[in-house]
Design a protein around this motif. Sequence first.
Motif, PDB file in Angstrom:
ATOM      1  N   LEU A 275       0.824  -1.205   0.000  1.00 35.28           N
ATOM      2  CA  LEU A 275       0.000   0.000   0.000  1.00 35.28           C
ATOM      3  C   LEU A 275       0.863   1.262   0.000  1.00 35.28           C
ATOM      4  O   LEU A 275       0.554   2.239  -0.704  1.00 35.28           O
ATOM      5  N   TYR A 276       1.943   1.242   0.780  1.00 35.96           N
ATOM      6  CA  TYR A 276       2.863   2.388   0.782  1.00 35.96           C
ATOM      7  C   TYR A 276       3.495   2.567  -0.606  1.00 35.96           C
ATOM      8  O   TYR A 276       3.595   3.683  -1.129  1.00 35.96           O
ATOM      9  N   TRP A 277       3.926   1.452  -1.185  1.00 41.02           N
ATOM     10  CA  TRP A 277       4.561   1.513  -2.516  1.00 41.02           C
ATOM     11  C   TRP A 277       3.579   1.999  -3.569  1.00 41.02           C
ATOM     12  O   TRP A 277       3.913   2.846  -4.402  1.00 41.02           O
ATOM     13  N   LEU A 278       2.343   1.479  -3.537  1.00 39.77           N
ATOM     14  CA  LEU A 278       1.336   1.894  -4.510  1.00 39.77           C
ATOM     15  C   LEU A 278       1.010   3.367  -4.354  1.00 39.77           C
ATOM     16  O   LEU A 278       0.853   4.086  -5.348  1.00 39.77           O
TER      17      LEU A 278
ATOM     18  N   VAL B 116       3.785   5.286  -5.954  1.00 41.06           N
ATOM     19  CA  VAL B 116       3.744   5.178  -7.418  1.00 41.06           C
ATOM     20  C   VAL B 116       2.674   6.092  -7.993  1.00 41.06           C
ATOM     21  O   VAL B 116       2.881   6.753  -9.024  1.00 41.06           O
ATOM     22  N   LEU B 117       1.517   6.154  -7.349  1.00 37.81           N
ATOM     23  CA  LEU B 117       0.435   7.002  -7.846  1.00 37.81           C
ATOM     24  C   LEU B 117       0.796   8.479  -7.806  1.00 37.81           C
ATOM     25  O   LEU B 117       0.202   9.288  -8.538  1.00 37.81           O
ATOM     26  N   THR B 118       1.764   8.849  -6.988  1.00 38.19           N
ATOM     27  CA  THR B 118       2.229  10.242  -6.950  1.00 38.19           C
ATOM     28  C   THR B 118       3.478  10.444  -7.802  1.00 38.19           C
ATOM     29  O   THR B 118       4.059  11.530  -7.785  1.00 38.19           O
ATOM     30  N   GLY B 119       3.883   9.405  -8.532  1.00 37.04           N
ATOM     31  CA  GLY B 119       5.046   9.524  -9.412  1.00 37.04           C
ATOM     32  C   GLY B 119       6.366   9.206  -8.760  1.00 37.04           C
ATOM     33  O   GLY B 119       7.421   9.421  -9.359  1.00 37.04           O
ATOM     34  N   ASP B 120       6.322   8.654  -7.549  1.00 39.78           N
ATOM     35  CA  ASP B 120       7.556   8.303  -6.841  1.00 39.78           C
ATOM     36  C   ASP B 120       7.774   6.799  -6.924  1.00 39.78           C
ATOM     37  O   ASP B 120       7.129   6.025  -6.227  1.00 39.78           O
ATOM     38  N   PHE B 121       8.684   6.364  -7.797  1.00 34.21           N
ATOM     39  CA  PHE B 121       8.996   4.947  -7.955  1.00 34.21           C
ATOM     40  C   PHE B 121      10.185   4.534  -7.098  1.00 34.21           C
ATOM     41  O   PHE B 121      10.691   3.422  -7.252  1.00 34.21           O
TER      42      PHE B 121
END
Length: 313
Positions: free
Chosen positions: A66-69, A72-77
């Motif tokens: 959930l933290y990773w997703l 990612v949704l904010t553009g932080d990979f």
Amino acid sequence: MVRFLLTRIATAIPTLFLVSVTVFALMRAIPGDPAALMLGDLAQPGQLEALRAEMGLDQPIVVQYLYWLGDVLTGDFGRSIATRQPVLPLMLDRFSVSATIVLIAVFFATLIAVPAGMFAAWRQNRAGDIAVIATSTLLLSIPSFWLGLMLLLIFGLQLGWLPVVGYVPFSRDFGSALLYIILPVVTLVLVESGSITRMARASTIEVARLEYITHARAKGLSEATVMWRHAFKNAFAPTLTLIGLVLGSLLANIAVIETVFTIPGLGRLLVDGIYARDYPVVQGCMLFTAFLYVVVNLLVDLLYPLLDPRVTA
């Protein structure tokens, strides 16, 4: 058109979600500790625990996802373990290289394969048709890495006409850039034109049997006019779907060609990330290529109403 677009986007979202879950689960199933890779063999246990806590690796797997997703949704990979660079700018920079080669290759493959397929359909069961089918079948049977190596051997090493490996951006030197992409582009054109040719032939044969084509011929129109003015538009629709699949698959699977020709593209970044066990890079590249595949096929679907307005009905 708007309803059609919203429907296609709605069906793409679950696909991307399942891909993200799969990618994250696969990365977590790989043996190894990202914190240990970042700090090295001399790291102290306290340092490892602190870094794991900073990266969220001490949380349950669902919480980590959930933290990773959310990131990612904010553009932080995340950041690359190997280079400490942000993954998203790194991917976008490499993607520009891959996209240049793939788009040029698909353009020329389409330019060659569609007329060849229509010609084969026009000369169905004759010598020209048999020659086109045999050639396209042969091209479909050749592995891309073998064909690339053979082209390198002949035109790069033996004849010395073209550079063997490497890449030069078009922004730096347009002439040199053309020389460096000729062999990769030719490899992709030859490999992918076979399937497009066969699809164009099959769809043209199907359309040629329709009543309006018979009516056009009865009016005394030439065969070339019947084919290009009346049959092409409807025959091209199924071929367009295949072209979209080819484009999406090349963007996702160009790693082989980029490895053979040592091109610094997105596929090569993924391969290097796998060798280095660079989890953020591998996760980012896999999710990004899946997103590209979905977007390309969405764009192809949106072109259908232009070919056939009944699609929006």
